[in-house]
Scaffold this motif. Structure first.
Motif, PDB file in Angstrom:
ATOM      1  N   LEU A 260       0.831  -1.214   0.000  1.00 61.48           N
ATOM      2  CA  LEU A 260       0.000   0.000   0.000  1.00 61.48           C
ATOM      3  C   LEU A 260       0.862   1.259   0.000  1.00 61.48           C
ATOM      4  O   LEU A 260       0.682   2.159  -0.835  1.00 61.48           O
ATOM      5  CB  LEU A 260      -0.925   0.001   1.216  1.00 61.48           C
ATOM      6  N   PHE A 261       1.787   1.344   0.950  1.00 58.45           N
ATOM      7  CA  PHE A 261       2.606   2.547   1.066  1.00 58.45           C
ATOM      8  C   PHE A 261       3.485   2.746  -0.169  1.00 58.45           C
ATOM      9  O   PHE A 261       3.638   3.870  -0.660  1.00 58.45           O
ATOM     10  CB  PHE A 261       3.477   2.481   2.326  1.00 58.45           C
ATOM     11  N   SER A 262       4.066   1.664  -0.673  1.00 59.07           N
ATOM     12  CA  SER A 262       4.928   1.769  -1.855  1.00 59.07           C
ATOM     13  C   SER A 262       4.134   2.258  -3.057  1.00 59.07           C
ATOM     14  O   SER A 262       4.585   3.134  -3.809  1.00 59.07           O
ATOM     15  CB  SER A 262       5.566   0.416  -2.172  1.00 59.07           C
TER      16      SER A 262
ATOM     17  N   TYR B 294       1.051   1.954  -9.720  1.00 56.62           N
ATOM     18  CA  TYR B 294       0.793   0.761  -8.901  1.00 56.62           C
ATOM     19  C   TYR B 294       1.419  -0.483  -9.531  1.00 56.62           C
ATOM     20  O   TYR B 294       2.034  -1.309  -8.838  1.00 56.62           O
ATOM     21  CB  TYR B 294      -0.712   0.545  -8.744  1.00 56.62           C
ATOM     22  N   LEU B 295       1.242  -0.627 -10.850  1.00 59.89           N
ATOM     23  CA  LEU B 295       1.777  -1.810 -11.536  1.00 59.89           C
ATOM     24  C   LEU B 295       3.302  -1.846 -11.480  1.00 59.89           C
ATOM     25  O   LEU B 295       3.905  -2.895 -11.224  1.00 59.89           O
ATOM     26  CB  LEU B 295       1.296  -1.827 -12.983  1.00 59.89           C
ATOM     27  N   VAL B 296       3.940  -0.696 -11.725  1.00 59.60           N
ATOM     28  CA  VAL B 296       5.405  -0.636 -11.664  1.00 59.60           C
ATOM     29  C   VAL B 296       5.883  -0.911 -10.239  1.00 59.60           C
ATOM     30  O   VAL B 296       6.890  -1.603 -10.031  1.00 59.60           O
ATOM     31  CB  VAL B 296       5.902   0.732 -12.163  1.00 59.60           C
ATOM     32  N   THR B 297       5.159  -0.410  -9.255  1.00 59.84           N
ATOM     33  CA  THR B 297       5.495  -0.694  -7.855  1.00 59.84           C
ATOM     34  C   THR B 297       5.478  -2.191  -7.601  1.00 59.84           C
ATOM     35  O   THR B 297       6.384  -2.748  -6.957  1.00 59.84           O
ATOM     36  CB  THR B 297       4.504   0.003  -6.909  1.00 59.84           C
TER      37      THR B 297
ATOM     38  N   ILE C 244       8.674  -4.431  -6.243  1.00 56.82           N
ATOM     39  CA  ILE C 244       8.706  -5.151  -4.960  1.00 56.82           C
ATOM     40  C   ILE C 244       8.372  -6.624  -5.130  1.00 56.82           C
ATOM     41  O   ILE C 244       8.269  -7.368  -4.151  1.00 56.82           O
ATOM     42  CB  ILE C 244       7.749  -4.519  -3.929  1.00 56.82           C
ATOM     43  N   GLY C 245       8.199  -7.052  -6.386  1.00 61.22           N
ATOM     44  CA  GLY C 245       7.848  -8.448  -6.651  1.00 61.22           C
ATOM     45  C   GLY C 245       9.051  -9.373  -6.641  1.00 61.22           C
ATOM     46  O   GLY C 245      10.205  -8.940  -6.464  1.00 61.22           O
ATOM     47  N   PRO C 246       8.811 -10.662  -6.851  1.00 55.93           N
ATOM     48  CA  PRO C 246       9.888 -11.667  -6.790  1.00 55.93           C
ATOM     49  C   PRO C 246      10.971 -11.485  -7.839  1.00 55.93           C
ATOM     50  O   PRO C 246      12.067 -12.010  -7.677  1.00 55.93           O
ATOM     51  CB  PRO C 246       9.134 -12.992  -7.006  1.00 55.93           C
ATOM     52  N   CYS C 247      10.678 -10.745  -8.924  1.00 62.51           N
ATOM     53  CA  CYS C 247      11.665 -10.607  -9.996  1.00 62.51           C
ATOM     54  C   CYS C 247      12.741  -9.573  -9.694  1.00 62.51           C
ATOM     55  O   CYS C 247      13.811  -9.594 -10.314  1.00 62.51           O
ATOM     56  CB  CYS C 247      10.961 -10.245 -11.306  1.00 62.51           C
ATOM     57  N   ILE C 248      12.495  -8.629  -8.741  1.00 57.73           N
ATOM     58  CA  ILE C 248      13.485  -7.564  -8.487  1.00 57.73           C
ATOM     59  C   ILE C 248      13.850  -7.546  -7.005  1.00 57.73           C
ATOM     60  O   ILE C 248      14.770  -8.249  -6.578  1.00 57.73           O
ATOM     61  CB  ILE C 248      12.964  -6.197  -8.977  1.00 57.73           C
TER      62      ILE C 248
ATOM     63  N   ALA D  83      -8.355  -1.510  -1.323  1.00 59.89           N
ATOM     64  CA  ALA D  83      -8.342  -2.853  -1.917  1.00 59.89           C
ATOM     65  C   ALA D  83      -8.003  -2.784  -3.404  1.00 59.89           C
ATOM     66  O   ALA D  83      -7.273  -3.637  -3.935  1.00 59.89           O
ATOM     67  CB  ALA D  83      -9.701  -3.535  -1.710  1.00 59.89           C
ATOM     68  N   VAL D  84      -8.510  -1.759  -4.091  1.00 62.67           N
ATOM     69  CA  VAL D  84      -8.214  -1.603  -5.518  1.00 62.67           C
ATOM     70  C   VAL D  84      -6.738  -1.276  -5.718  1.00 62.67           C
ATOM     71  O   VAL D  84      -6.096  -1.778  -6.650  1.00 62.67           O
ATOM     72  CB  VAL D  84      -9.115  -0.509  -6.129  1.00 62.67           C
ATOM     73  N   THR D  85      -6.175  -0.435  -4.846  1.00 58.80           N
ATOM     74  CA  THR D  85      -4.737  -0.140  -4.916  1.00 58.80           C
ATOM     75  C   THR D  85      -3.921  -1.424  -4.777  1.00 58.80           C
ATOM     76  O   THR D  85      -2.986  -1.680  -5.552  1.00 58.80           O
ATOM     77  CB  THR D  85      -4.343   0.851  -3.798  1.00 58.80           C
ATOM     78  N   LEU D  86      -4.281  -2.238  -3.796  1.00 60.47           N
ATOM     79  CA  LEU D  86      -3.584  -3.514  -3.605  1.00 60.47           C
ATOM     80  C   LEU D  86      -3.739  -4.422  -4.819  1.00 60.47           C
ATOM     81  O   LEU D  86      -2.800  -5.139  -5.192  1.00 60.47           O
ATOM     82  CB  LEU D  86      -4.124  -4.223  -2.357  1.00 60.47           C
TER      83      LEU D  86
END
Length: 438
Positions: A11-13, A32-35, A39-43, A293-296
């Motif tokens: 959320l904060f990111s 949101y998508l770039v965030t 922070i995802g498993p690929c980076i 929830a939509v942000t998440l």
């Protein structure tokens, strides 16, 4: 604790990233998508630091319930676009455009990929080409709705866009039922074509029927509650109920019938907004509640994107052909169909560009194709769709914003709105009159 921390980090990111992207005039959805990708498993997740990001895709999947509920609220909000008073103006346009542009996208992708099959038969099997053509019809409603709401888009393109995006789900499922049945027949002649065609068609029917039933029950129950808090809780509970029940699979002899949570929640919103006299205000309240929830949902969507597909040259080649052919089909199909119904010039020029985003429904079709086709063909379909979703989700929102801006549906923010916070701070800093100090 780790799950809650991951939710907080996401959320904060995402929110902080919107401030950076705002400097470049990019939509919040893209931020949101770039965030999520970062922070995802690929980076960042590769570092293995707990709670700095998602270390594994399993961690992302563990929060899928949040994504399901958020998508339910997005679909519920889109159902509002089917208010009868609005459909009197745009209903015919939206229906004709929704059907023709989806079919045109399928035909363009089929033509391009079948031609590629004859040129390079070992690279692209015929069942894969036909299956990808079926998946091409689907458009993601979530990113489109978020761009429209963020910039408060209003005008002829927006009036047609949201109903068309909503119709895409039903049309896409029907096209997928027919095309995927053909693909299976090409793969092996003993396939049960009746099941492949009947199950998606029943999914559309059952989803609309169930969503309509819950919508009528919600409208009836609303009259017994008078506070915004209780009625808001009633709406939230109804959306979560429909999302939960939509996970069911109903066996019936040789067939297995299910629901589309998007169609169910859209129908719920459609019935509620047309039968409840207070629906306008109540749906606005529910939309405010569902914001986090939509942000998440979008951050998790970014985190779920897998970069491994870039390592396969075959996926890159077929993926580029698929993206170009689908984009051309959506653009030309929307332009042709809008000309047929005499839509305004901005609709004919810019509507097709707003229909490019692709995600949830396409991934659902992809999962079905992966399970049924299996082997190399199923894997190829999955990887090509994942590659196209990655491209469309990162580029699509910005293209939607650009098209709506050129069409005149997105206008510059009024100065009084832009300076609203400063005015409120000035009002708060004024000394309290003596009469109020006693």
């Amino acid at each position: 604790m780790q799950t809650l921390l991951l939710i907080a980090v996401a959320l904060f990111s995402g929110l902080l990233m919107t401030r950076l992207f705002d400097k470049f005039h990019l939509p919040d959805v893209t931020a949101y998508l770039v965030t999520g990708v970062l922070i995802g498993p690929c980076i960042l997740g590769r570092l293995g630091v707990p709670c700095l990001g998602f270390n594994t895709f399993e961690q992302v999947d563990s929060l899928s319930m949040i994504s399901d509920v958020a998508l339910g609220f997005i679909a519920f909000a889109i159902g509002h676009e089917f208010r009868l008073s609005a459909l009197k103006q745009t209903g015919k346009q939206a229906t004709v455009i929704g059907i023709i542009q989806a079919c045109f996208a399928t035909l363009c992708v089929d033509a391009a990929l079948i031609a590629l099959h004859f040129i390079m038969p070992d690279l692209l099997p015929m069942p894969v080409a036909v299956t990808l053509g079926a998946i091409a019809a689907a458009t993601a409603p979530a990113a489109t709705l978020m761009v429209v709401r963020q910039y408060k888009a209003k005008g002829p393109v927006t009036d047609v866009l949201l109903p068309v995006v909503a119709l895409d789900d039903a049309v896409g499922l029907v096209i997928f039922a027919i095309s995927f049945g053909i693909a299976q027949s090409l793969k092996n002649g003993d396939t049960d074509i009746a099941a492949l065609i009947l199950e998606p068609l029943m999914e559309v029917f059952l989803s609309l029927a169930f969503g309509g039933l819950v919508g009528l029950v919600l409208t009836w129950l609303e009259r017994f509650f008078h506070s915004h808090r209780n009625r808001n809780a009633l709406i939230v509970g109804s959306v979560i109920l429909t999302v939960a029940v939509s996970q069911l699979k109903i066996p019936a002899g040789p067939f297995t019938f299910g629901f589309s949570s998007l169609l169910v929640c859209m129908m719920l919103g459609t019935i509620f907004c047309n039968f409840c006299p207070l629906s306008e205000d109540l749906m606005l309240q529910a939309d405010r509640w569902s914001g986090p929830a939509v942000t998440l949902f979008f951050v998790l969507s970014g985190a779920a994107l897998k970069f491994e597909v870039f390592g396969d040259p075959a996926v890159l080649l077929v993926g580029v052909v698929y993206i170009v052919a689908r984009s051309l089909g959506k653009y030309l199909g929307a332009g042709l169909s809008s000309s047929m119904v005499h839509s305004p010039e901005p609709v004919r020029k810019y509507l097709g560009i707003t229909l490019l985003p692709q995600a949830g429904v396409a991934l659902g079709m992809c999962a079905t194709a992966y399970r049924v086709l299996g082997g190399t063909e199923g894997t190829l379909v999955r990887n090509i769709v994942l590659f196209s979703v990655l491209v469309y989700e990162l580029v699509g929102p910005s293209l939607t914003k650009w098209a709506l801006t050129k069409a005149g549906d997105i206008r510059k923010m009024p100065d009084e709105v832009a300076s609203r916070r400063e005015k409120e701070l000035q009002e708060a800093a004024k000394p309290v009159p003596a009469a109020f100090r006693k």
